[in-house]
Design a protein around this motif. Structure first.
Motif, short mmCIF file in Angstrom:
data_model
loop_
_atom_site.label_atom_id
_atom_site.label_comp_id
_atom_site.label_asym_id
_atom_site.label_seq_id
_atom_site.Cartn_x
_atom_site.Cartn_y
_atom_site.Cartn_z
N GLY A 4 0.97 -1.45 0.05
CA GLY A 4 -0.08 -0.08 -0.07
C GLY A 4 0.73 1.25 -0.03
N LEU A 5 1.93 1.17 0.86
CA LEU A 5 2.90 2.41 0.81
C LEU A 5 3.33 2.65 -0.68
CD1 LEU A 5 4.85 1.85 4.17
CD2 LEU A 5 2.88 3.63 3.52
N LEU A 6 3.99 1.33 -1.23
CA LEU A 6 4.47 1.45 -2.74
C LEU A 6 3.38 2.38 -3.55
CD1 LEU A 6 6.94 0.99 -4.57
CD2 LEU A 6 5.68 -1.20 -4.54
N GLY A 7 2.10 1.82 -3.39
CA GLY A 7 1.15 2.35 -4.42
C GLY A 7 0.85 3.78 -4.08
N SER A 8 0.84 3.99 -2.95
CA SER A 8 0.64 5.55 -2.67
C SER A 8 1.63 6.25 -2.84
CB SER A 8 0.42 5.38 -0.97
OG SER A 8 -0.12 7.07 -0.65
N VAL A 9 2.80 5.91 -3.09
CA VAL A 9 3.94 6.77 -3.33
C VAL A 9 4.05 6.83 -4.81
CG1 VAL A 9 6.44 6.96 -3.39
CG2 VAL A 9 5.44 6.38 -1.31
N ALA A 10 3.89 5.72 -5.78
CA ALA A 10 4.12 5.67 -6.84
C ALA A 10 2.95 6.25 -7.86
CB ALA A 10 4.53 4.23 -7.47
N LEU A 11 1.72 6.21 -7.41
CA LEU A 11 0.69 6.44 -8.29
C LEU A 11 -0.01 7.99 -7.92
CD1 LEU A 11 -0.98 3.15 -8.56
CD2 LEU A 11 0.31 4.34 -10.36
N GLY A 12 0.51 8.48 -6.74
CA GLY A 12 -0.04 9.61 -6.23
C GLY A 12 -1.34 9.57 -5.91
N ARG A 13 -2.06 10.80 -6.53
CA ARG A 13 -3.53 11.03 -6.42
C ARG A 13 -4.16 9.92 -7.03
NH1 ARG A 13 -4.03 16.77 -8.34
NH2 ARG A 13 -1.70 16.79 -7.72
N SER A 14 -3.95 9.20 -7.74
CA SER A 14 -4.59 8.03 -8.54
C SER A 14 -5.33 7.00 -7.36
CB SER A 14 -3.66 7.42 -9.58
OG SER A 14 -4.50 6.23 -10.18
N PRO A 15 -6.57 6.89 -7.87
CA PRO A 15 -7.22 5.83 -6.80
C PRO A 15 -6.50 4.47 -7.01
CG PRO A 15 -8.58 6.39 -8.78
CD PRO A 15 -7.55 7.41 -8.59
N MET A 16 -6.03 4.01 -8.07
CA MET A 16 -5.38 2.85 -8.17
C MET A 16 -4.19 2.43 -7.02
SD MET A 16 -6.57 0.96 -10.36
CE MET A 16 -5.50 -0.33 -10.50
N GLY A 17 -3.59 3.51 -6.56
CA GLY A 17 -2.58 3.33 -5.20
C GLY A 17 -3.39 2.83 -4.40
N LEU A 18 -4.51 3.30 -3.85
CA LEU A 18 -5.39 3.04 -2.87
C LEU A 18 -5.95 1.29 -3.12
CD1 LEU A 18 -6.99 3.99 -0.21
CD2 LEU A 18 -8.69 4.37 -1.60
N LEU A 19 -6.05 1.07 -4.39
CA LEU A 19 -6.55 -0.13 -4.42
C LEU A 19 -5.67 -1.52 -4.61
CD1 LEU A 19 -9.10 0.72 -7.13
CD2 LEU A 19 -9.76 0.13 -4.70
N MET A 20 -4.32 -1.04 -4.45
CA MET A 20 -3.25 -2.07 -4.84
C MET A 20 -3.19 -3.13 -3.72
SD MET A 20 0.24 -0.16 -6.72
CE MET A 20 1.08 -1.70 -6.38
N PRO A 21 -3.22 -2.97 -2.53
CA PRO A 21 -3.29 -4.00 -1.64
C PRO A 21 -4.35 -4.88 -1.94
CG PRO A 21 -2.74 -2.16 -0.18
CD PRO A 21 -3.25 -1.73 -1.97
N ALA A 22 -5.62 -4.26 -2.10
CA ALA A 22 -6.87 -5.25 -2.22
C ALA A 22 -6.90 -5.98 -3.53
CB ALA A 22 -8.10 -4.39 -2.25
N LEU A 23 -6.18 -5.45 -4.48
CA LEU A 23 -6.11 -6.14 -5.88
C LEU A 23 -5.07 -7.32 -5.74
CD1 LEU A 23 -6.27 -3.07 -8.45
CD2 LEU A 23 -8.12 -4.85 -7.78
N LEU A 24 -3.98 -6.86 -5.28
CA LEU A 24 -3.23 -8.09 -4.76
C LEU A 24 -3.67 -9.30 -4.00
CD1 LEU A 24 -0.17 -9.00 -5.25
CD2 LEU A 24 0.24 -7.83 -2.92
N ALA A 25 -4.41 -8.80 -3.04
CA ALA A 25 -5.17 -10.08 -2.40
C ALA A 25 -6.07 -10.62 -3.18
CB ALA A 25 -5.69 -9.47 -1.16
N PHE A 26 -6.74 -10.12 -3.95
CA PHE A 26 -7.86 -10.83 -4.62
C PHE A 26 -7.15 -11.66 -5.78
CE2 PHE A 26 -10.65 -11.08 -8.51
CZ PHE A 26 -11.63 -11.60 -8.10
#
Length: 453
Positions: A195-217
């Motif tokens: 989640g930290l990695l997605g938040s840093v790399a994707l900035g304000r994009s909502p995809m950063g917020l979804l990265m841990p959930a998408l990975l878990a799925f």
């Protein structure tokens, strides 16, 4: 613009803000969000209410590990909550906390003010990471404590039957349940780091917020497949399942330790990647909106390499091959569980007690008939358990249909004779009670390898 550049690269002699106030400031910012407060309230209240209500119902969540024991002991409810949390709640919580901690600054446009105040990108990263970790620990503590409290209040502090049928005393059950919750903290940290990695790399994009959930799925879908053991254990989600090995005797320590080590490696690697990207970011670009290529090259690719390296190491270091589900291991596990649960049924019926050694229970299992290889997951396993009572000349037999999943868990469904395992209740001198031999859960150690008999 000048102030921003100066903040990103402070002058010599410009001392950074102290670490403790920075951490406290980030923690207060997180706890002041209505979303975080709602999550904390839900984690500290909802599990207790769920366990207390479900434990009093006649229909229990038998498709969940330990679900069928919820009205027999208060410790089972917390394990049902743990199973649900590992599947859905924990990845989602890490996404909502760690996946947004950096992106929030991009949405609000507050990076300039934060850099001027703290004067150290390194301390900003550390403070945000520690604040996220603190909130996640509070959420997990709420899930664990609430589930345990709800079960103990509704049902009571009673013995718990493990995944090998062995009855755990209340004190042993308490220790093992708490240890299981402690073990899932490590894979939770791995998903938080993603989640930290997605938040840093994707900035304000909502995809950063979804990265841990998408990975878990994605990993849940992968766990359903009959993957080789080395591949299955190389995934960071494996530790979310390996805690089940704590409820067998002896403890299935190998898969659990490997799962914890893999999750820890993911947590360190993803955090290091996020830290590297954060320090290289150009904070003078006010229109920064993340980069999909950055995520692929600097995030997904290194983690994919980590999985490949882990698979190679495990393939060479572990004796198990294929899916890890073998006929001999399944027979041994089923016979052991049956012997322990037979003694439990004997106590319920107030019959003379016998030991597992006196019973001498054995099992013979077949998968799908003579044309199918007797290994691998499936719901077409049929087993016959045999045992012998002291002083009796006849050998007792019981039939079970087994549904074995790819992760090693199986459900044994009794198919007769009726007086042994063909009905869900047994008539005791004090009234009807659940028949422990009717249906029960078991767990096969995928890592071990035994020769065929």
């Amino acid at each position: 613009m000048t102030a921003t550049v100066t903040a990103a690269a402070p002058r010599a002699g410009a001392r950074p803000a102290p670490m403790l106030p920075s951490y406290r400031f980030e923690l207060v910012k997180l706890l002041s969000q209505w979303r975080i407060r709602l999550l904390l309230g839900a984690c500290w209240i909802a599990p207790a209410a769920f366990v207390a209500v479900v434990s009093q119902q006649s229909t229990l969540p038998t498709d969940t590990v330990f679900g069928r024991w919820m009205n027999a002991t208060g410790w089972a409810g917390s394990l049902v909550v743990l199973g649900f949390s590992c599947t859905w709640a924990l990845p989602l919580l890490t996404a909502l906390v760690a996946g947004d901690v950096f992106a929030a600054e991009d949405r609000l446009g507050t990076w300039r003010h934060l850099l001027v105040a703290v004067r150290s990108p390194r301390r900003i990263f550390l403070a945000k990471g520690l604040a996220s970790l603190t909130v996640i620990l509070l959420l997990v503590a709420g899930l664990a404590g609430s589930g345990i409290a709800g079960g103990l209040v509704a049902v009571g502090n009673r013995p718990l039957a493990g995944l090998d049928g062995r009855l755990l005393a209340p004190s042993d059950a308490a220790t093992t349940v708490l240890l299981a919750w402690a073990c899932v903290l490590v894979p939770t940290l791995a998903f938080a780091a993603v989640g930290l990695l997605g938040s840093v790399a994707l900035g304000r994009s909502p995809m950063g917020l979804l990265m841990p959930a998408l990975l878990a799925f994605a990993l849940q879908l992968a766990q359903l497949l009959p993957l080789p053991v080395a591949v299955r254990m190389a995934l960071p989600s494996h530790a979310f399942l390996a805690w089940r090995g704590l409820f067998t005797s002896p403890v299935q320590a190998g898969p659990l330790l490997i799962g914890l080590a893999v999750s820890l490696a993911w947590a360190v690697a993803a955090t290091a990647l996020a830290y590297r990207l954060f320090l290289r970011r150009d904070f003078t670009d006010l229109s920064y909106d993340g980069s999909g290529r950055r995520v692929l090259v600097a995030g997904a690719l290194p983690l994919t390499v980590l999985v490949a390296l882990t698979v190679g190491v495990l393939a060479g270091a572990t004796p198990a091959t294929g899916s890890g589900i073998e006929q001999v291991k399944l027979q041994d596990s089923l016979a052991t569980s049956y012997a322990h649960l037979y003694r439990l049924q004997t106590r319920e019926l107030h019959r003379p007690d016998v030991t597992e050694a006196q019973l001498g229970a054995t099992a013979a299992c077949d998968k799908g008939g003579s044309r199918v290889v007797d290994q691998g997951p499936g719901n077409d396993w049929r087993c016959v358990v045999s045992w012998h009572l002291p002083g009796a000349t006849a050998v007792g037999t019981a039939i079970y249909q087994l549904d074995v999943t790819a992760d090693g868990r199986y459900v044994a469904d009794g198919d007769g004779p009726k007086e042994v395992n063909g009905y869900f209740q047994v008539r005791t001198p004090t009234g009807d009670a659940p028949n422990p031999l009717w249906q029960f859960d078991g767990n096969v150690d995928l890592l071990t390898s035994k020769p065929k008999e």
